[in-house]
Motif scaffolding. Structure first.
Motif, PDB file in Angstrom:
ATOM      1  N   ALA A  94       0.933  -1.150   0.076  1.00 43.17           N
ATOM      2  CA  ALA A  94      -0.016   0.012  -0.066  1.00 43.17           C
ATOM      3  C   ALA A  94       0.810   1.161   0.119  1.00 43.17           C
ATOM      4  CB  ALA A  94      -0.903   0.029   1.228  1.00 43.17           C
ATOM      5  N   ASP A  95       1.390   1.372  -1.037  1.00 41.00           N
ATOM      6  CA  ASP A  95       2.435   2.647  -1.289  1.00 41.00           C
ATOM      7  C   ASP A  95       1.329   3.955  -1.011  1.00 41.00           C
ATOM      8  OD1 ASP A  95       1.142   2.349  -3.653  1.00 41.00           O
ATOM      9  OD2 ASP A  95       2.879   3.029  -4.886  1.00 41.00           O
ATOM     10  N   GLY A  96       2.232   4.849  -0.385  1.00 42.16           N
ATOM     11  CA  GLY A  96       1.551   6.316  -0.450  1.00 42.16           C
ATOM     12  C   GLY A  96       2.457   7.086   0.389  1.00 42.16           C
ATOM     13  N   ALA A  97       1.896   8.114   1.016  1.00 43.03           N
ATOM     14  CA  ALA A  97       2.779   9.174   1.628  1.00 43.03           C
ATOM     15  C   ALA A  97       3.452   8.369   2.715  1.00 43.03           C
ATOM     16  CB  ALA A  97       1.891  10.160   2.112  1.00 43.03           C
ATOM     17  N   PRO A  98       4.890   8.925   3.428  1.00 48.54           N
ATOM     18  CA  PRO A  98       5.269   8.269   4.586  1.00 48.54           C
ATOM     19  C   PRO A  98       4.651   8.096   5.703  1.00 48.54           C
ATOM     20  CG  PRO A  98       6.717  10.052   3.441  1.00 48.54           C
ATOM     21  CD  PRO A  98       5.388   9.924   2.911  1.00 48.54           C
ATOM     22  N   TYR A  99       3.567   9.291   6.105  1.00 46.00           N
ATOM     23  CA  TYR A  99       2.905   9.125   7.317  1.00 46.00           C
ATOM     24  C   TYR A  99       1.869   8.000   7.304  1.00 46.00           C
ATOM     25  CZ  TYR A  99      -0.849  10.137  10.539  1.00 46.00           C
ATOM     26  OH  TYR A  99      -2.053  10.001  11.300  1.00 46.00           O
ATOM     27  N   GLU A 100       1.126   7.595   6.193  1.00 47.10           N
ATOM     28  CA  GLU A 100       0.365   6.586   5.837  1.00 47.10           C
ATOM     29  C   GLU A 100       1.020   5.346   5.804  1.00 47.10           C
ATOM     30  OE1 GLU A 100       0.284   9.475   4.020  1.00 47.10           O
ATOM     31  OE2 GLU A 100      -1.936  10.214   4.830  1.00 47.10           O
ATOM     32  N   GLN A 101       2.258   5.225   5.074  1.00 43.68           N
ATOM     33  CA  GLN A 101       2.966   3.939   5.272  1.00 43.68           C
ATOM     34  C   GLN A 101       3.374   3.501   6.617  1.00 43.68           C
ATOM     35  OE1 GLN A 101       6.134   2.937   2.758  1.00 43.68           O
ATOM     36  NE2 GLN A 101       5.237   3.831   0.896  1.00 43.68           N
ATOM     37  N   THR A 102       3.585   4.615   7.692  1.00 38.63           N
ATOM     38  CA  THR A 102       4.130   4.264   8.904  1.00 38.63           C
ATOM     39  C   THR A 102       2.892   3.838   9.642  1.00 38.63           C
ATOM     40  OG1 THR A 102       5.728   5.947   8.518  1.00 38.63           O
ATOM     41  CG2 THR A 102       5.161   5.530  10.898  1.00 38.63           C
ATOM     42  N   VAL A 103       1.670   4.373   9.442  1.00 32.21           N
ATOM     43  CA  VAL A 103       0.574   3.817  10.264  1.00 32.21           C
ATOM     44  C   VAL A 103       0.304   2.553   9.882  1.00 32.21           C
ATOM     45  CG1 VAL A 103      -1.865   4.303  10.704  1.00 32.21           C
ATOM     46  CG2 VAL A 103      -0.475   6.158  10.723  1.00 32.21           C
ATOM     47  N   ASN A 104       0.127   2.258   8.699  1.00 33.58           N
ATOM     48  CA  ASN A 104      -0.089   0.833   7.937  1.00 33.58           C
ATOM     49  C   ASN A 104       1.011  -0.299   8.462  1.00 33.58           C
ATOM     50  OD1 ASN A 104      -2.281   1.680   6.589  1.00 33.58           O
ATOM     51  ND2 ASN A 104      -0.784   1.728   4.442  1.00 33.58           N
ATOM     52  N   ALA A 105       2.472   0.059   8.566  1.00 40.70           N
ATOM     53  CA  ALA A 105       3.405  -0.663   9.035  1.00 40.70           C
ATOM     54  C   ALA A 105       3.123  -1.104  10.678  1.00 40.70           C
ATOM     55  CB  ALA A 105       4.809  -0.042   8.777  1.00 40.70           C
ATOM     56  N   PHE A 106       2.870  -0.176  11.338  1.00 40.76           N
ATOM     57  CA  PHE A 106       2.705  -0.288  12.969  1.00 40.76           C
ATOM     58  C   PHE A 106       1.394  -1.153  12.797  1.00 40.76           C
ATOM     59  CE2 PHE A 106       5.749   3.007  13.789  1.00 40.76           C
ATOM     60  CZ  PHE A 106       6.672   2.292  14.589  1.00 40.76           C
ATOM     61  N   VAL A 155       8.808   3.291   1.956  1.00 45.62           N
ATOM     62  CA  VAL A 155       9.845   4.217   2.679  1.00 45.62           C
ATOM     63  C   VAL A 155      10.133   4.026   4.014  1.00 45.62           C
ATOM     64  CG1 VAL A 155       9.057   6.043   0.706  1.00 45.62           C
ATOM     65  CG2 VAL A 155       7.900   5.965   3.163  1.00 45.62           C
ATOM     66  N   VAL A 156       9.414   3.229   4.742  1.00 46.55           N
ATOM     67  CA  VAL A 156       9.781   2.831   6.247  1.00 46.55           C
ATOM     68  C   VAL A 156       9.277   1.557   6.291  1.00 46.55           C
ATOM     69  CG1 VAL A 156       7.151   3.366   6.797  1.00 46.55           C
ATOM     70  CG2 VAL A 156       9.026   3.555   8.586  1.00 46.55           C
ATOM     71  N   GLU A 157      10.154   0.900   7.242  1.00 49.99           N
ATOM     72  CA  GLU A 157       9.775  -0.413   7.580  1.00 49.99           C
ATOM     73  C   GLU A 157       9.987  -0.262   9.183  1.00 49.99           C
ATOM     74  OE1 GLU A 157      11.528  -5.182   7.525  1.00 49.99           O
ATOM     75  OE2 GLU A 157      11.505  -3.650   5.998  1.00 49.99           O
ATOM     76  N   VAL A 158       9.073  -1.038   9.841  1.00 47.10           N
ATOM     77  CA  VAL A 158       9.391  -0.804  11.482  1.00 47.10           C
ATOM     78  C   VAL A 158       9.268  -2.274  12.163  1.00 47.10           C
ATOM     79  CG1 VAL A 158       7.695   1.359  11.442  1.00 47.10           C
ATOM     80  CG2 VAL A 158       6.759  -0.999  11.814  1.00 47.10           C
ATOM     81  N   GLU A 159      10.141  -2.121  13.277  1.00 46.97           N
ATOM     82  CA  GLU A 159      10.016  -3.301  14.384  1.00 46.97           C
ATOM     83  C   GLU A 159       9.509  -2.723  15.791  1.00 46.97           C
ATOM     84  OE1 GLU A 159      14.056  -4.343  14.613  1.00 46.97           O
ATOM     85  OE2 GLU A 159      14.224  -5.541  12.860  1.00 46.97           O
ATOM     86  N   VAL A 160       8.866  -3.661  16.304  1.00 45.33           N
ATOM     87  CA  VAL A 160       8.492  -3.447  17.862  1.00 45.33           C
ATOM     88  C   VAL A 160       8.666  -4.425  18.747  1.00 45.33           C
ATOM     89  CG1 VAL A 160       6.623  -1.715  16.979  1.00 45.33           C
ATOM     90  CG2 VAL A 160       6.187  -4.039  17.889  1.00 45.33           C
TER      91      VAL A 160
END
Length: 137
Positions: free
Chosen positions: A44-56, A118-123
């Motif tokens: 779901a490519d998109g703006a960095p903010y949206e990608q971050t929300v999707n990743a989390f 543009v972003v990958e997250v780990e928790v």
């Protein structure tokens, strides 16, 4: 709990590359593998903010399978492809974790597995076990 618990989500990469989305260790530490902006199996490519929300959200979905949530997160890592996106990614992180305040790291990397990402997250999360009064862990 005396054994390691593993969570898979059915993502094609888990089977192909041999990993679990999340792993819970016997003493309550939960590690969630890198998550990107993938929704219903597609990027779901998109703006960095949206990608971050999707990743989390993908990370939260894995935590939910272990009966945990964002409030249990103690550490986040964000791998980003452009320093120009720090503010948007940071804003998403603040909105998701402002009340929790986990330890956080943001690192600029050369690239991710798909150039649209543009972003990958780990928790990392922690399950607090019931403790008898007066005893420490």
């Amino acid at each position: 709990m005396s054994e390691v618990r593993r969570v898979t989500t059915g993502a094609p990469w888990e089977e192909r590359f041999g990993y679990s989305r999340a792993v819970e260790l016997p003493h309550g530490l939960v590690l969630v593998a890198g998550c990107t902006s993938v929704v219903d199996g597609a990027i779901a490519d998109g703006a960095p903010y949206e990608q971050t929300v999707n990743a989390f959200q993908a990370a939260f979905d894995a935590l939910k399978r272990l009966d945990l949530g964002p409030q249990d997160v103690v550490r986040t890592r964000m791998y980003i492809t452009h320093a120009r996106d720090i503010e948007d990614i940071g804003r998403a992180h603040k909105e998701l974790f402002d009340a929790v305040r986990p330890a956080a790291t943001m690192v600029v990397v050369a690239g991710l597995v798909d150039p649209r990402l543009v972003v990958e997250v780990e928790v990392e999360a922690y399950r607090q076990h019931n403790r008898e009064a007066g005893k420490s862990a």
